[in-house]
Design a protein around this motif. Structure first.
Motif, PDB file in Angstrom:
ATOM      1  N   ASN A  26      46.492  37.254  37.554  1.00  0.00           N
ATOM      2  CA  ASN A  26      47.511  38.150  36.998  1.00  0.00           C
ATOM      3  C   ASN A  26      48.142  37.574  35.739  1.00  0.00           C
ATOM      4  O   ASN A  26      48.349  38.296  34.756  1.00  0.00           O
ATOM      5  CB  ASN A  26      48.611  38.423  38.030  1.00  0.00           C
ATOM      6  CG  ASN A  26      48.167  39.362  39.122  1.00  0.00           C
ATOM      7  OD1 ASN A  26      47.143  40.028  39.013  1.00  0.00           O
ATOM      8  ND2 ASN A  26      48.936  39.417  40.190  1.00  0.00           N
ATOM      9  N   ASN A  27      48.448  36.264  35.751  1.00  0.00           N
ATOM     10  CA  ASN A  27      49.093  35.683  34.579  1.00  0.00           C
ATOM     11  C   ASN A  27      48.170  35.705  33.361  1.00  0.00           C
ATOM     12  O   ASN A  27      48.642  35.788  32.228  1.00  0.00           O
ATOM     13  CB  ASN A  27      49.615  34.274  34.864  1.00  0.00           C
ATOM     14  CG  ASN A  27      48.511  33.273  35.143  1.00  0.00           C
ATOM     15  OD1 ASN A  27      47.507  33.604  35.765  1.00  0.00           O
ATOM     16  ND2 ASN A  27      48.692  32.041  34.699  1.00  0.00           N
ATOM     17  N   GLU A  28      46.849  35.646  33.566  1.00  0.00           N
ATOM     18  CA  GLU A  28      45.915  35.781  32.433  1.00  0.00           C
ATOM     19  C   GLU A  28      46.049  37.164  31.815  1.00  0.00           C
ATOM     20  O   GLU A  28      46.075  37.307  30.588  1.00  0.00           O
ATOM     21  CB  GLU A  28      44.463  35.603  32.888  1.00  0.00           C
ATOM     22  CG  GLU A  28      44.036  34.216  33.217  1.00  0.00           C
ATOM     23  CD  GLU A  28      42.579  34.199  33.633  1.00  0.00           C
ATOM     24  OE1 GLU A  28      41.753  33.724  32.830  1.00  0.00           O
ATOM     25  OE2 GLU A  28      42.270  34.666  34.754  1.00  0.00           O
ATOM     26  N   ALA A  88      50.463  43.344  36.356  1.00  0.00           N
ATOM     27  CA  ALA A  88      49.157  43.071  35.748  1.00  0.00           C
ATOM     28  C   ALA A  88      48.241  44.287  35.870  1.00  0.00           C
ATOM     29  O   ALA A  88      47.518  44.619  34.922  1.00  0.00           O
ATOM     30  CB  ALA A  88      48.512  41.848  36.389  1.00  0.00           C
ATOM     31  N   LEU A 139      48.575  39.186  31.921  1.00  0.00           N
ATOM     32  CA  LEU A 139      49.884  39.374  31.300  1.00  0.00           C
ATOM     33  C   LEU A 139      50.078  38.532  30.039  1.00  0.00           C
ATOM     34  O   LEU A 139      50.741  38.963  29.102  1.00  0.00           O
ATOM     35  CB  LEU A 139      50.993  39.065  32.309  1.00  0.00           C
ATOM     36  CG  LEU A 139      51.041  40.001  33.526  1.00  0.00           C
ATOM     37  CD1 LEU A 139      52.041  39.488  34.552  1.00  0.00           C
ATOM     38  CD2 LEU A 139      51.361  41.425  33.102  1.00  0.00           C
ATOM     39  N   GLN A 140      49.498  37.333  29.996  1.00  0.00           N
ATOM     40  CA  GLN A 140      49.744  36.421  28.881  1.00  0.00           C
ATOM     41  C   GLN A 140      48.598  36.348  27.880  1.00  0.00           C
ATOM     42  O   GLN A 140      48.812  35.955  26.733  1.00  0.00           O
ATOM     43  CB  GLN A 140      50.052  35.027  29.426  1.00  0.00           C
ATOM     44  CG  GLN A 140      51.312  34.998  30.257  1.00  0.00           C
ATOM     45  CD  GLN A 140      51.512  33.687  30.998  1.00  0.00           C
ATOM     46  OE1 GLN A 140      50.811  32.711  30.767  1.00  0.00           O
ATOM     47  NE2 GLN A 140      52.471  33.661  31.901  1.00  0.00           N
ATOM     48  N   GLU A 141      47.404  36.678  28.314  1.00  0.00           N
ATOM     49  CA  GLU A 141      46.222  36.589  27.451  1.00  0.00           C
ATOM     50  C   GLU A 141      45.427  37.886  27.516  1.00  0.00           C
ATOM     51  O   GLU A 141      44.197  37.871  27.682  1.00  0.00           O
ATOM     52  CB  GLU A 141      45.353  35.412  27.883  1.00  0.00           C
ATOM     53  CG  GLU A 141      46.085  34.082  27.888  1.00  0.00           C
ATOM     54  CD  GLU A 141      45.279  32.984  28.555  1.00  0.00           C
ATOM     55  OE1 GLU A 141      44.042  32.961  28.382  1.00  0.00           O
ATOM     56  OE2 GLU A 141      45.896  32.155  29.255  1.00  0.00           O
ATOM     57  N   THR A 142      46.112  38.995  27.380  1.00  0.00           N
ATOM     58  CA  THR A 142      45.516  40.315  27.574  1.00  0.00           C
ATOM     59  C   THR A 142      44.279  40.517  26.711  1.00  0.00           C
ATOM     60  O   THR A 142      43.236  40.976  27.203  1.00  0.00           O
ATOM     61  CB  THR A 142      46.556  41.419  27.269  1.00  0.00           C
ATOM     62  OG1 THR A 142      47.730  41.177  28.045  1.00  0.00           O
ATOM     63  CG2 THR A 142      45.993  42.787  27.585  1.00  0.00           C
TER      64      THR A 142
END
Length: 126
Positions: free
Chosen positions: A88-90, A15, A92-95
């Motif tokens: 981090n997942n935001e 991320a 990576l997935q919702e840049t």
């Protein structure tokens, strides 16, 4: 502390790599961001001095340290920074959504241009 910051720069999370790729070289509205910067007894993931914004990227370990993160955010705010936190997942997935939130914060905190002196730029004077 400086050595720890250097180590964190060398060992970025996925991320952090994505975010740094989008913030470096003044890509965000011309603002200069730095990564892993020491502020007091803390290290900020990403820092922009003007406007005073800190971006923190949180992984799963932050579930267990929410009180620490809140204390840290209070300190950073007390020395004049606005702290933006993203999972981090935001990143990576919702840049694009994360970047838009950062962009809006930069605009909100940027100094507005000073008004024109009286009589200038208002059209013809008769």
């Amino acid at each position: 502390m400086k050595e720890l910051a250097r180590s964190l720069r060398r060992n970025q999370t996925d991320a952090e790599q994505v975010m740094w790729g989008r913030l470096r070289n003044r890509q965000m509205l011309g603002c200069k961001f730095r990564r892993q910067q020491v502020i007091g007894s803390y290290i900020a993931d990403f820092l922009c001095m003007e406007p005073k914004i800190i971006i923190e990227l949180d992984g799963s370990q932050h579930w267990e340290q929410q009180e620490y993160d809140e204390q840290r955010s209070r300190y950073l705010q007390s020395v004049g920074y606005r702290v933006l936190r993203f999972w981090n997942n935001e990143v990576l997935q919702e840049t694009e959504a994360v970047l838009e939130a950062i962009r809006l914060a930069v605009i909100d905190l940027s100094p507005h241009p000073s008004p024109l002196p009286e009589g200038e730029g208002v059209g013809p004077t008769f």
